[in-house]
Design a protein around this motif. Structure first.
Motif, PDB file in Angstrom:
ATOM      1  N   MET A   1       0.713  -1.295   0.050  1.00  0.00           N
ATOM      2  CA  MET A   1      -0.140   0.105  -0.137  1.00  0.00           C
ATOM      3  C   MET A   1       0.802   1.285   0.146  1.00  0.00           C
ATOM      4  SD  MET A   1      -3.064   0.811  -0.166  1.00  0.00           S
ATOM      5  CE  MET A   1      -4.157   2.168   0.330  1.00  0.00           C
ATOM      6  N   GLN A   2       1.732   1.410   0.700  1.00  0.00           N
ATOM      7  CA  GLN A   2       2.798   2.504   0.946  1.00  0.00           C
ATOM      8  C   GLN A   2       3.373   2.897  -0.577  1.00  0.00           C
ATOM      9  OE1 GLN A   2       3.168   4.753   2.767  1.00  0.00           O
ATOM     10  NE2 GLN A   2       3.882   4.391   4.617  1.00  0.00           N
ATOM     11  N   HIS A   3       3.703   1.627  -1.461  1.00  0.00           N
ATOM     12  CA  HIS A   3       4.305   1.807  -2.458  1.00  0.00           C
ATOM     13  C   HIS A   3       3.500   2.238  -3.582  1.00  0.00           C
ATOM     14  CE1 HIS A   3       7.447   1.342  -5.329  1.00  0.00           C
ATOM     15  NE2 HIS A   3       6.558   0.550  -6.409  1.00  0.00           N
ATOM     16  N   SER A   4       2.340   1.986  -3.413  1.00  0.00           N
ATOM     17  CA  SER A   4       1.048   2.541  -4.347  1.00  0.00           C
ATOM     18  C   SER A   4       0.928   4.012  -4.081  1.00  0.00           C
ATOM     19  CB  SER A   4      -0.016   1.545  -4.306  1.00  0.00           C
ATOM     20  OG  SER A   4      -1.118   2.275  -4.957  1.00  0.00           O
ATOM     21  N   LEU A   5       0.761   4.489  -2.778  1.00  0.00           N
ATOM     22  CA  LEU A   5       0.524   5.760  -2.417  1.00  0.00           C
ATOM     23  C   LEU A   5       1.779   6.543  -2.865  1.00  0.00           C
ATOM     24  CD1 LEU A   5      -0.986   7.809  -0.887  1.00  0.00           C
ATOM     25  CD2 LEU A   5       0.050   7.214   1.360  1.00  0.00           C
ATOM     26  N   ARG A   6       2.795   6.212  -2.511  1.00  0.00           N
ATOM     27  CA  ARG A   6       4.245   6.876  -3.006  1.00  0.00           C
ATOM     28  C   ARG A   6       4.013   7.236  -4.599  1.00  0.00           C
ATOM     29  NH1 ARG A   6      10.406   5.395  -2.965  1.00  0.00           N
ATOM     30  NH2 ARG A   6      11.114   7.428  -3.629  1.00  0.00           N
ATOM     31  N   LYS A   7       3.724   6.085  -5.470  1.00  0.00           N
ATOM     32  CA  LYS A   7       3.664   6.319  -6.985  1.00  0.00           C
ATOM     33  C   LYS A   7       2.436   7.458  -7.184  1.00  0.00           C
ATOM     34  CE  LYS A   7       5.378   2.077  -8.875  1.00  0.00           C
ATOM     35  NZ  LYS A   7       4.848   1.000  -9.884  1.00  0.00           N
ATOM     36  N   THR A   8       1.369   7.310  -6.398  1.00  0.00           N
ATOM     37  CA  THR A   8       0.258   8.209  -6.687  1.00  0.00           C
ATOM     38  C   THR A   8       0.561   9.564  -6.381  1.00  0.00           C
ATOM     39  OG1 THR A   8      -1.351   6.626  -6.193  1.00  0.00           O
ATOM     40  CG2 THR A   8      -2.042   9.070  -6.183  1.00  0.00           C
ATOM     41  N   LEU A   9       1.560   9.954  -5.308  1.00  0.00           N
ATOM     42  CA  LEU A   9       1.897  11.097  -4.937  1.00  0.00           C
ATOM     43  C   LEU A   9       2.871  11.554  -5.867  1.00  0.00           C
ATOM     44  CD1 LEU A   9       2.128  10.693  -1.224  1.00  0.00           C
ATOM     45  CD2 LEU A   9       0.575  12.349  -2.558  1.00  0.00           C
ATOM     46  N   ILE A  10       3.939  10.824  -6.284  1.00  0.00           N
ATOM     47  CA  ILE A  10       4.876  11.249  -7.274  1.00  0.00           C
ATOM     48  C   ILE A  10       3.896  11.609  -8.791  1.00  0.00           C
ATOM     49  CG2 ILE A  10       6.845  10.371  -8.785  1.00  0.00           C
ATOM     50  CD1 ILE A  10       7.704   8.828  -6.242  1.00  0.00           C
TER      51      ILE A  10
END
Length: 120
Positions: free
Chosen positions: A1-10
């Protein structure tokens, strides 16, 4: 989930940066001073700057320009560090297209000014 959130923010950050940079390349939205030289001339006239004040303002504008160029380089590096090679190629193509459109608009504006007898 963290990785997905980071990609979304980027991704959101990248899209926002592209939108803002596109707006800034669209040119001035007013007829005020366009560059540091014109800005300084305008301020010198309106504020009746002394020679010492004018020299100090020139230094300030020069420092500001250098800081902005450095920030741009750092931002580009950070963006490149999160993109894949394929994404970098797409981003470069987008920038090239935006730059080409900006040049076309600038040329068209210069032609209109020449027709009206205005200085560039």
């Amino acid at each position: 989930m963290q990785h997905s959130l980071r990609k979304t923010l980027i991704g959101t950050t990248l899209v926002s940066l592209l939108a803002v940079s596109g707006l800034s390349l669209a040119g001035p939205r007013h007829d005020g001073p366009r560059g540091p030289e014109q800005r300084l001339a305008h301020l010198s006239e309106v504020l009746s700057l002394t020679d010492d004040q004018r020299a100090a303002m020139e230094d300030i504008f020069r420092e500001q320009g250098q800081a902005m160029r450095q920030l741009h380089v750092e931002t580009e590096s950070k963006i490149a560090s999160v993109l894949t090679e394929e994404q970098e190629v797409k981003l470069k193509a987008m920038r090239d297209e935006r730059r080409e459109k900006w040049e076309e608009r600038r040329e068209h504006r210069d032609e209109r000014r020449a027709e009206r007898g205005e200085r560039n």
